[in-house]
Design a protein around this motif. Structure first.
Motif, PDB file in Angstrom:
ATOM      1  N   LEU A 193     132.344  77.648  52.591  1.00 29.63           N
ATOM      2  CA  LEU A 193     131.039  78.434  52.261  1.00 29.63           C
ATOM      3  C   LEU A 193     130.324  78.959  53.372  1.00 29.63           C
ATOM      4  O   LEU A 193     129.854  79.952  53.501  1.00 29.63           O
ATOM      5  CB  LEU A 193     130.078  77.260  51.695  1.00 29.63           C
ATOM      6  N   LEU A 251     129.920  87.378  52.954  1.00 29.55           N
ATOM      7  CA  LEU A 251     129.548  87.667  51.517  1.00 29.55           C
ATOM      8  C   LEU A 251     130.731  88.148  50.670  1.00 29.55           C
ATOM      9  O   LEU A 251     131.584  89.209  51.390  1.00 29.55           O
ATOM     10  CB  LEU A 251     128.294  88.604  51.440  1.00 29.55           C
ATOM     11  N   GLU A 298     127.665  88.744  45.840  1.00 28.51           N
ATOM     12  CA  GLU A 298     126.783  88.555  46.701  1.00 28.51           C
ATOM     13  C   GLU A 298     125.993  89.750  47.163  1.00 28.51           C
ATOM     14  O   GLU A 298     124.806  89.571  47.771  1.00 28.51           O
ATOM     15  CB  GLU A 298     127.491  87.703  47.637  1.00 28.51           C
ATOM     16  N   THR A 325     122.185  90.075  47.627  1.00 24.95           N
ATOM     17  CA  THR A 325     121.424  90.022  48.862  1.00 24.95           C
ATOM     18  C   THR A 325     120.662  91.535  49.295  1.00 24.95           C
ATOM     19  O   THR A 325     119.518  91.466  49.764  1.00 24.95           O
ATOM     20  CB  THR A 325     122.501  89.839  49.995  1.00 24.95           C
ATOM     21  N   VAL A 346     124.555  83.972  56.628  1.00 26.80           N
ATOM     22  CA  VAL A 346     125.414  83.834  55.181  1.00 26.80           C
ATOM     23  C   VAL A 346     125.238  82.300  54.826  1.00 26.80           C
ATOM     24  O   VAL A 346     124.872  82.039  53.545  1.00 26.80           O
ATOM     25  CB  VAL A 346     126.847  84.168  55.490  1.00 26.80           C
ATOM     26  N   TRP A 347     125.390  81.214  55.929  1.00 22.76           N
ATOM     27  CA  TRP A 347     125.280  79.841  55.395  1.00 22.76           C
ATOM     28  C   TRP A 347     123.902  79.596  54.898  1.00 22.76           C
ATOM     29  O   TRP A 347     123.742  78.650  54.049  1.00 22.76           O
ATOM     30  CB  TRP A 347     125.747  79.020  56.536  1.00 22.76           C
ATOM     31  N   LEU A 353     121.858  81.513  53.240  1.00 15.29           N
ATOM     32  CA  LEU A 353     121.834  82.082  51.894  1.00 15.29           C
ATOM     33  C   LEU A 353     122.265  81.276  51.023  1.00 15.29           C
ATOM     34  O   LEU A 353     121.991  81.105  49.746  1.00 15.29           O
ATOM     35  CB  LEU A 353     122.780  83.579  51.908  1.00 15.29           C
ATOM     36  N   ARG A 354     123.705  80.934  51.391  1.00 14.01           N
ATOM     37  CA  ARG A 354     124.437  80.122  50.351  1.00 14.01           C
ATOM     38  C   ARG A 354     123.836  78.634  50.120  1.00 14.01           C
ATOM     39  O   ARG A 354     123.777  78.276  49.029  1.00 14.01           O
ATOM     40  CB  ARG A 354     125.808  79.894  50.899  1.00 14.01           C
ATOM     41  N   TRP A 405     120.653  78.045  50.430  1.00 12.01           N
ATOM     42  CA  TRP A 405     119.308  78.388  49.342  1.00 12.01           C
ATOM     43  C   TRP A 405     119.624  78.873  48.042  1.00 12.01           C
ATOM     44  O   TRP A 405     119.254  78.011  47.292  1.00 12.01           O
ATOM     45  CB  TRP A 405     118.522  79.660  50.031  1.00 12.01           C
ATOM     46  N   TRP A 406     120.906  79.398  47.810  1.00 12.60           N
ATOM     47  CA  TRP A 406     120.904  79.635  46.282  1.00 12.60           C
ATOM     48  C   TRP A 406     121.551  78.463  45.942  1.00 12.60           C
ATOM     49  O   TRP A 406     121.341  78.076  44.797  1.00 12.60           O
ATOM     50  CB  TRP A 406     122.289  80.621  46.367  1.00 12.60           C
ATOM     51  N   GLY A 407     122.316  77.490  46.709  1.00 13.36           N
ATOM     52  CA  GLY A 407     122.907  76.205  45.959  1.00 13.36           C
ATOM     53  C   GLY A 407     121.503  75.481  45.854  1.00 13.36           C
ATOM     54  O   GLY A 407     121.707  74.666  44.713  1.00 13.36           O
TER      55      GLY A 407
END
Length: 123
Positions: A36, A41, A45, A49, A98-99, A101-102, A104-106
Motif C-alpha cells: 500500500l 495511485l 484513486e 484524489t 500516497v501512504w 491518503l491510503r 486516511w481512507w483505511g
C-alpha cells in the motif's frame, strides 16, 4: 464437570477461535502495508484524489463552483463519497503522500464499517 463449567469451557474455546482469526487478520493487514505504501495511485484513486483536492480548494475559497462541478461529475464518474471523505486531509495538507491518503481512507472505511456493524446489531 457441571453444566456451568461446560458452558464456560465452550465460551473459552469460541473466544480463542475468534481471537485467532482476529490475530490472523491483523497480521495479513500488516503484511499488506508495504504494498500500500510503495505503490502509486491506481485506477479510481486518481479521480477520488482530484475531486478531494478540488473540494478542499472550494471550501478554502480557492476554486470556483464550475471547477468543483467539473471535478466531481465532469467525466460522468459521480461517486462523491470517497472524495468527501478525503477532502479534510487535503484541507490539512496541500499535497499528502500516497501512504497518508491510503491510511486516511483505511481509517475512514474502518470507522464506517464499525458504524454499520453497530447499526446492524442495534436493529
Amino acid at each position: 464437570m457441571t453444566q456451568t463449567e461446560r458452558l464456560i469451557d465452550a465460551l473459552d474455546r469460541r473466544l480463542a477461535r475468534r481471537s485467532g482469526w482476529l490475530i490472523l487478520a491483523c497480521l495479513m493487514a500488516l503484511a499488506a502495508l508495504p504494498a500500500l505504501f510503495l505503490n502509486r495511485l491506481q485506477g479510481d484513486e486518481y479521480t477520488y484524489t482530484a475531486a478531494a483536492r478540488v473540494i478542499a480548494d472550494y471550501v478554502r475559497g480557492d476554486a470556483d463552483p464550475a471547477n468543483l462541478l467539473l471535478a466531481l461529475v465532469g467525466d460522468g464518474h459521480f461517486m462523491p463519497g470517497p472524495a468527501l471523505l478525503a477532502s479534510p486531509l487535503f484541507m490539512a495538507f496541500a499535497d499528502p503522500a500516497v501512504w497518508m491518503l491510503r491510511m486516511w481512507w483505511g481509517a475512514m472505511l474502518a470507522l464506517l464499517w464499525l458504524w454499520s456493524i453497530a447499526e446492524t446489531r442495534r436493529n
